[in-house]
Design an enzyme around this catalytic site. Structure first.
Site, PDB file in Angstrom:
ATOM      1  N   SER A   1       0.817  -1.227   0.000  1.00 23.21           N
ATOM      2  CA  SER A   1       0.000   0.000   0.000  1.00 23.21           C
ATOM      3  C   SER A   1       0.845   1.270   0.000  1.00 23.21           C
ATOM      4  CB  SER A   1      -0.954  -0.008   1.197  1.00 23.21           C
ATOM      5  OG  SER A   1      -0.218  -0.047   2.407  1.00 23.21           O
TER       6      SER A   1
ATOM      7  N   THR B   1       6.827   4.698   1.498  1.00 22.42           N
ATOM      8  CA  THR B   1       6.587   6.006   0.868  1.00 22.42           C
ATOM      9  C   THR B   1       6.566   7.144   1.901  1.00 22.42           C
ATOM     10  OG1 THR B   1       5.307   4.892  -0.827  1.00 22.42           O
ATOM     11  CG2 THR B   1       4.956   7.262  -0.624  1.00 22.42           C
TER      12      THR B   1
ATOM     13  N   GLN C   1      11.547  11.779   2.012  1.00 22.40           N
ATOM     14  CA  GLN C   1      11.494  13.189   2.407  1.00 22.40           C
ATOM     15  C   GLN C   1      11.682  14.132   1.225  1.00 22.40           C
ATOM     16  OE1 GLN C   1      14.420  13.764   5.479  1.00 22.40           O
ATOM     17  NE2 GLN C   1      13.354  12.471   6.946  1.00 22.40           N
ATOM     18  N   GLY C   2      12.726  13.875   0.426  1.00 20.45           N
ATOM     19  CA  GLY C   2      13.198  14.836  -0.571  1.00 20.45           C
ATOM     20  C   GLY C   2      12.150  15.347  -1.527  1.00 20.45           C
ATOM     21  N   GLY C   3      11.642  14.496  -2.408  1.00 22.60           N
ATOM     22  CA  GLY C   3      10.662  14.942  -3.382  1.00 22.60           C
ATOM     23  C   GLY C   3      10.582  14.021  -4.579  1.00 22.60           C
TER      24      GLY C   3
ATOM     25  N   GLU D   1      19.148  17.739  -5.363  1.00 18.64           N
ATOM     26  CA  GLU D   1      19.779  16.698  -4.535  1.00 18.64           C
ATOM     27  C   GLU D   1      21.027  16.204  -5.257  1.00 18.64           C
ATOM     28  OE1 GLU D   1      17.253  13.793  -2.249  1.00 18.64           O
ATOM     29  OE2 GLU D   1      15.693  14.695  -3.458  1.00 18.64           O
TER      30      GLU D   1
ATOM     31  N   ASP E   1       9.590  -8.919   1.036  1.00 13.02           N
ATOM     32  CA  ASP E   1       8.570  -9.961   0.804  1.00 13.02           C
ATOM     33  C   ASP E   1       8.224 -10.142  -0.679  1.00 13.02           C
ATOM     34  OD1 ASP E   1       8.384 -10.109   3.595  1.00 13.02           O
ATOM     35  OD2 ASP E   1       6.874  -8.519   3.615  1.00 13.02           O
TER      36      ASP E   1
ATOM     37  N   HIS F   1      22.120   5.469   1.907  1.00 12.20           N
ATOM     38  CA  HIS F   1      21.943   6.924   1.988  1.00 12.20           C
ATOM     39  C   HIS F   1      23.073   7.474   2.839  1.00 12.20           C
ATOM     40  CE1 HIS F   1      20.241  10.878   2.496  1.00 12.20           C
ATOM     41  NE2 HIS F   1      19.278  10.570   1.647  1.00 12.20           N
TER      42      HIS F   1
ATOM     43  N   ARG G   1      25.169   9.597  -4.513  1.00  9.47           N
ATOM     44  CA  ARG G   1      25.099   9.042  -3.158  1.00  9.47           C
ATOM     45  C   ARG G   1      26.196   8.053  -2.818  1.00  9.47           C
ATOM     46  NH1 ARG G   1      18.668   8.340  -2.296  1.00  9.47           N
ATOM     47  NH2 ARG G   1      18.378  10.569  -2.185  1.00  9.47           N
TER      48      ARG G   1
ATOM     49  N   HIS H   1      19.296   2.071   2.197  1.00  6.59           N
ATOM     50  CA  HIS H   1      18.187   2.977   1.869  1.00  6.59           C
ATOM     51  C   HIS H   1      17.306   2.462   0.749  1.00  6.59           C
ATOM     52  CE1 HIS H   1      16.206   6.846   1.678  1.00  6.59           C
ATOM     53  NE2 HIS H   1      16.544   7.029   0.417  1.00  6.59           N
TER      54      HIS H   1
ATOM     55  N   ARG I   1      20.790   4.578  -7.841  1.00  8.03           N
ATOM     56  CA  ARG I   1      19.649   5.433  -8.175  1.00  8.03           C
ATOM     57  C   ARG I   1      19.944   6.920  -7.965  1.00  8.03           C
ATOM     58  NH1 ARG I   1      15.698   7.714  -5.045  1.00  8.03           N
ATOM     59  NH2 ARG I   1      16.191   6.471  -3.204  1.00  8.03           N
TER      60      ARG I   1
ATOM     61  N   SER J   1      12.913   7.656  -7.238  1.00  9.40           N
ATOM     62  CA  SER J   1      12.191   6.446  -6.800  1.00  9.40           C
ATOM     63  C   SER J   1      10.676   6.629  -6.854  1.00  9.40           C
ATOM     64  CB  SER J   1      12.619   6.035  -5.388  1.00  9.40           C
ATOM     65  OG  SER J   1      12.420   7.101  -4.506  1.00  9.40           O
ATOM     66  N   LEU J   2      10.183   7.726  -6.279  1.00  7.10           N
ATOM     67  CA  LEU J   2       8.733   7.964  -6.329  1.00  7.10           C
ATOM     68  C   LEU J   2       8.302   8.164  -7.779  1.00  7.10           C
ATOM     69  CD1 LEU J   2       8.092  10.313  -3.246  1.00  7.10           C
ATOM     70  CD2 LEU J   2       8.084   7.832  -3.324  1.00  7.10           C
TER      71      LEU J   2
HETATM   72  C1  SIN Z   1      16.207  12.184   0.663  1.00  7.35           C
HETATM   73  O1  SIN Z   1      15.371  13.030   0.929  1.00  7.35           O
HETATM   74  O2  SIN Z   1      17.407  12.360   0.873  1.00  7.35           O
HETATM   75  C2  SIN Z   1      15.772  10.869   0.086  1.00  7.35           C
HETATM   76  C3  SIN Z   1      15.244  11.032  -1.259  1.00  7.35           C
HETATM   77  C4  SIN Z   1      15.493   9.783  -2.082  1.00  7.35           C
HETATM   78  O3  SIN Z   1      15.784   8.724  -1.549  1.00  7.35           O
HETATM   79  O4  SIN Z   1      15.442   9.890  -3.317  1.00  7.35           O
END
Ligand code: SIN
Length: 513
Positions: free
Chosen positions: A10, A40, A44-46, A110, A210, A231, A277, A335, A370, A375-376
């Site tokens: 979910s 999710t 934080q980032g976006g 970022e 899983d 991270h 990263r 991460h 990545r 990711s989102l």
């Molecule tokens: C972050 O806010 O540093 C994480 C964002 C991400 O994993 O892409």
């Protein structure tokens, strides 16, 4: 139970898919905790996308490929980036309130990005997106959500998926667990990541791999499992999971310093503190051997920090750190899994009627590392595409499937549940043993498959140790979620170790001594 679409998980990809699929039929979402308990929430980032006049598709593709050490599938990256701005607009239509200025989206930066291209909501973008999607899902009459329901196994016969076998969590003290088959025309894996396989992680307790285990057991292929992203900056305090210090802190000017006050990223990479990263995580890891490492954002005013990073500001305040005056201690942590179950641009897994979206997949967009805030984006773009595919769908729901419908079944005592029957079992949980083995897995993975790896040691020491843990878990004859999760962790851990042992040269976030 029967449905058109069975979604397992979910988070952003599961909920977004469910909203799309609900236009075509009935959807059941199963989730092992509450609907809101998804990875999710911790993003934080976006969300990265081509949103400004000074940016373009080629730029975003290049940054994604460069961060991914050119190991990415360029076709998949281009597909994702081309669909990025439409995905953001769709989220806004659903009700996500990204930060705006003069009627334009505010964009942040970022690591690895050469442009400002990240749409955000304070430092809680994931939480905002999850909350809005949950709201829309709850309003939708075509979607049923089953909470505290854990997918134990996929129902697969002749390389075709018919749904999943699930267990419903009993009350804390109860010894009975309900085992049920949910039959579906299409089954969707959207279970997120694997961070909990590691001792130090930014991922919540649900991230036990899983979906990958379900996929492998069903006959799916996996790829790039060795590429675990660490991270660089989790808060260095004993918390579980570790609290993320978003990379957008550095995007807004924070600098990494060691205990001598040296800005150690200055001479390591052209992008300095905003290098990809893997580069930053490795440097911090080395610096930590000499002493603590800090983020320094003291040059920004208290008002700015409180407004721009409300969640982080509050968390730090709780532990008596005033980010406008104090340094923030940081450490790298597991991460994100860049690899996963191999899927095409439409989420197809190679098993008929089984799809996958989000972190559980390897679409090829992330390559060996990545790019931040992709990711989102990946989760959204790929789970949006399904609607085009579903038009051609002709599959029907199985009323019952006879014979051995479990492609893999360590749970011999449930093997003979017929068709869509319902089983109530009186099983004694061996949760304590499973919990102990989970800890062993976490320590093992951190030691051998962490930020800096040694190929020989993985082969000679880590793989045999993980096999031993798997064997111990196989001897447990009872079943509950704890045991099933531990089995999944061992299975996925072994896969990561084997992939890491095979890749003898460093690439992206797989770094070999
Ligand atoms: C972050 O806010 O540093 C994480 C964002 C991400 O994993 O892409």
């Amino acid at each position: 139970m029967k449905t058109d679409f069975l979604v397992i998980g979910s988070g952003i990809s599961g909920l977004n898919f469910a909203l799309n699929a609900a236009q075509k039929g009935k959807v059941i979402i199963v989730t092992k905790k509450k609907i809101i308990d998804a990875g999710t929430n911790y993003a934080q980032g976006g969300i990265a996308a081509v949103l400004s006049k000074t940016d373009n598709i080629a730029n975003h593709v290049k940054d994604t490929m460069e961060a991914g050490a050119w190991h990415n599938n360029k076709k998949a990256v281009t597909f994702m980036v081309k669909n990025s701005s439409a995905a953001i607009k769709k989220l806004m239509t659903l009700g996500v309130n990204f930060e705006m200025e003069n009627n334009q989206l505010k964009l942040t930066k970022e690591g690895g990005h050469h442009k400002r291209r990240i749409a955000y909501v304070g430092d809680y973008t994931g939480k905002e997106v999850e909350t809005v999607l949950v709201k829309r899902v709850k309003e939708n009459k075509n979607i049923t959500v089953l909470e505290n329901t854990f997918a134990l196994n996929l129902l697969v016969k002749n390389k075709t998926c018919f749904g999943a076998q699930v267990i419903k969590k009993a009350k804390k003290t109860a010894k009975n667990i309900k085992i049920e088959n949910i039959f579906a025309k299409k089954t969707i894996l959207a279970t997120g990541g694997i961070g909990q396989l590691f001792k130090h992680t930014t991922n919540p307790s649900i991230s036990t791999g899983d979906g990958i285990a379900l996929g492998i057991n069903a006959g799916c292929k996996t790829k790039d499992m060795e590429f675990i992203q660490f991270h660089p900056t989790a808060l260095d305090k004993k918390l579980s999971p570790l609290f993320l210090m978003s990379e957008t802190l550095r995007g807004e000017g924070a600098i990494l310093v060691n205990n001598k006050g040296e800005k150690f990223m200055k001479n390591r990479h052209l992008l300095k503190d905003l290098a990809p990263r893997d580069v930053v995580a490795r440097e911090i890891y080395q610096q930590l051997k000499k002493g603590p490492v800090y983020l320094d954002i003291r040059h920004k005013s208290s008002e700015f920090l409180k407004k721009r990073f409300p969640q982080i500001h509050e968390k730090l305040k709780e532990i008596s750190i005033d980010m406008s005056k104090d340094l923030i201690p940081v450490t790298p942590a597991a991460h994100y899994l860049c690899g996963g179950i191999v899927t095409d641009l439409h989420g197809k897994t190679g098993i008929k009627n089984l799809f996958a979206f989000g972190e559980v997949t390897c679409t090829g967009v992330h390559g060996a590392n990545r790019l931040a805030s992709n990711s989102l984006l990946e989760a959204l773009v790929f789970s949006n595409q399904i609607i085009k595919n579903l038009g051609k769908s002709t599959s029907t729901i199985a009323k019952s499937v006879t014979g051995d419908i479990f492609s893999y079944n360590p749970y011999t005592h449930v093997k003979n549940i017929p068709g869509n029957a319902f089983g109530v079992r009186n099983l004694l949980p061996s949760a304590r043993v499973a919990m102990k083995l989970k800890h062993e897995i976490k320590n093992l993975m951190w030691e051998y498959a962490g930020i800096i790896r040694n190929c020989k040691k993985i082969k000679k020491e880590a793989i045999p140790k993980m096999r031993k843990i798997e064997k111990k878990l196989d001897t447990i004859k009872t079943i509950n979620q704890e045991i099933a999760e531990a089995r999944n962790m061992a299975k996925v851990g072994l896969l990561i170790l084997k992939a890491a042992a095979k890749r003898k040269k460093s690439l992206g976030c797989h770094f070999m001594l």
